[in-house]
Design a protein around this motif. Structure first.
Motif, short mmCIF file in Angstrom:
data_model
loop_
_atom_site.label_atom_id
_atom_site.label_comp_id
_atom_site.label_asym_id
_atom_site.label_seq_id
_atom_site.Cartn_x
_atom_site.Cartn_y
_atom_site.Cartn_z
N ILE A 143 0.86 -1.18 0.00
CA ILE A 143 0.00 0.00 0.00
C ILE A 143 0.90 1.23 0.00
CG2 ILE A 143 -2.02 -1.04 1.12
CD1 ILE A 143 -0.99 0.15 3.79
N SER A 144 0.33 2.34 -0.35
CA SER A 144 1.06 3.60 -0.38
C SER A 144 1.58 3.98 1.00
CB SER A 144 0.13 4.69 -0.91
OG SER A 144 0.69 5.97 -0.69
N LEU A 145 2.77 4.54 1.05
CA LEU A 145 3.30 5.04 2.32
C LEU A 145 2.44 6.18 2.87
CD1 LEU A 145 7.16 4.98 1.69
CD2 LEU A 145 5.81 3.42 3.11
N ALA A 146 1.64 6.80 2.00
CA ALA A 146 0.75 7.87 2.44
C ALA A 146 -0.30 7.36 3.44
CB ALA A 146 0.06 8.52 1.25
N PHE A 147 -0.53 6.05 3.49
CA PHE A 147 -1.45 5.49 4.49
C PHE A 147 -1.03 5.94 5.89
CE2 PHE A 147 -3.68 3.10 1.44
CZ PHE A 147 -4.72 2.42 2.04
N ASN A 148 0.28 6.11 6.11
CA ASN A 148 0.76 6.57 7.41
C ASN A 148 0.23 7.96 7.75
OD1 ASN A 148 2.56 4.46 8.45
ND2 ASN A 148 3.75 4.87 6.61
#
Length: 155
Positions: A67-72
């Protein structure tokens, strides 16, 4: 595969199925409501469940997440829906990721459950231990979703 590993994946699939059943009647609009007394909404809780499972595996293995690191930034600890952007996955996209996640985890880690890694700050050193913890954590967020749904229906 050892029986306890089979049970672990059965539990992962069973609890995920319960979570998906719990949100099958939730609309995109309802998923955005943050009821009084809550910090987050249903959409955030679902994204957080996805992130938590992948993140702990990543912390342990140091391998990239699917998944995208933007999930963080959207769903990480201490975030809330005010962190959402136009790129934040919708309810429908999160449900699709939730359906896919147990299969991907089993496919990628079924033969590595007991592989030893340096321990996390919570003392976990195998993927098996991480999955036990994340299944428990998912249950906590299922409880939050039940409470949010109850508040939405009472409004």
């Amino acid at each position: 595969m050892e029986r306890r590993h089979e049970v672990l994946f059965e539990q992962l699939n069973t609890y995920r199925g319960e979570l998906l059943n719990m949100v099958e009647d939730v609309t995109e609009e309802e998923a955005e409501i943050v009821p009084r007394g809550f910090n987050n909404n249903i959409r955030w809780n679902l994204g957080h469940v996805i992130l938590d499972q992948y993140l702990w595996i990543r912390v342990l293995t140091k391998e990239d997440m699917p998944i995208s690191l933007a999930f963080n930034q959207w769903f990480g600890y201490g975030t809330d829906p005010s962190h959402f952007t136009d790129e934040t996955p919708s309810l429908a996209e999160l449900i699709s990721l939730l359906r896919e996640q147990p299969r991907l985890i089993e496919q990628n880690y079924r033969d590595r459950l007991e592989e030893e890694f340096p321990p996390t700050d919570m003392g976990m050193h195998t993927i098996e231990q991480v999955l036990v913890r994340t299944i428990f954590h998912e249950g906590l967020h299922m409880g939050a979703i039940v409470a949010i749904k109850r508040q939405i229906k009472e409004q």
